[in-house]
Write a protein that holds these residues in place. Structure first.
Motif, PDB file in Angstrom:
ATOM      1  N   LYS A  34       0.831  -1.224   0.131  1.00  0.00           N
ATOM      2  CA  LYS A  34       0.023  -0.199  -0.024  1.00  0.00           C
ATOM      3  C   LYS A  34       0.841   1.352   0.123  1.00  0.00           C
ATOM      4  O   LYS A  34       1.945   1.094   0.584  1.00  0.00           O
ATOM      5  N   LYS A  68      -8.614   9.866   6.070  1.00  0.00           N
ATOM      6  CA  LYS A  68      -9.544   9.145   4.823  1.00  0.00           C
ATOM      7  C   LYS A  68     -10.495  10.407   4.729  1.00  0.00           C
ATOM      8  O   LYS A  68     -11.634  10.255   4.422  1.00  0.00           O
ATOM      9  N   ASP A  73      -9.147   4.276   1.185  1.00  0.00           N
ATOM     10  CA  ASP A  73      -8.223   3.467   2.137  1.00  0.00           C
ATOM     11  C   ASP A  73      -6.773   4.114   2.485  1.00  0.00           C
ATOM     12  O   ASP A  73      -6.012   4.167   1.530  1.00  0.00           O
TER      13      ASP A  73
END
Length: 169
Positions: A34, A68, A73
């Motif tokens: 990520k 957020k 995400d």
């Protein structure tokens, strides 16, 4: 920089052979990884001292943050810190908040102080929000003093024959 989100590394071999001639032609897909390049934001800040006035009571500042803002995400809030300067780094970032939930913090000052407080949110990827001005904490616990200065002309037996000026500070 990559856009924030979840990525996979996909390897599609064209012609991978070992020493005995076995061929690997299937795709290899990595575990997810990520990226979070999005700064968190302070969503709420409150200061119990309106308009930077002075008080002799306690002053409480609360702050809430999100990582957020657009619903995507992201890594999440690691901590919310404050400083007395808007360009603070390192040891100038203070963390002595009372926290039950890392996305909402509260700090109460009770000792004499005259400082402007700036709040920063830091996410788990290390991104830091812009400085948010939470306002002044101005607590004065020093009582005023009164001084008397005698400026007149003293006559007989300690009586003044002209004005006596009294000043307070």
């Amino acid at each position: 920089d990559p856009v924030s989100g979840t990525y996979y590394l996909v390897i599609q071999p064209v012609d991978v052979r070992d020493f005995v001639g076995n061929i690997r032609s299937q795709k290899v897909i990595s575990a997810p990884f990520k990226f979070d390049n999005t700064k968190p934001i302070i969503t709420t800040k409150t200061n119990t001292l309106p308009d930077g006035n002075w008080t002799n009571n306690t002053v409480t500042i609360t702050a809430e943050a999100t990582d957020k803002p657009d619903g995507t995400d992201q890594s999440g809030i690691e901590k919310i810190v404050y400083s007395y300067t808007s360009s603070a780094t390192g040891s100038n970032l203070l963390e002595d908040w009372n926290t039950n939930d890392i996305t909402r913090v509260e700090k109460t000052w009770s000792n004499p102080i005259n400082k402007n407080v700036f709040v920063f949110a830091i996410d788990k990827a290390g991104n830091r929000s812009d400085a948010y001005n939470a306002g002044y904490v101005r607590i004065d616990k020093t009582p005023p003093t009164i001084t008397i200065s005698k400026t007149g002309v003293m006559g007989e037996e300690g009586w003044y024959v002209s004005n006596v000026e009294i000043k307070s500070t």
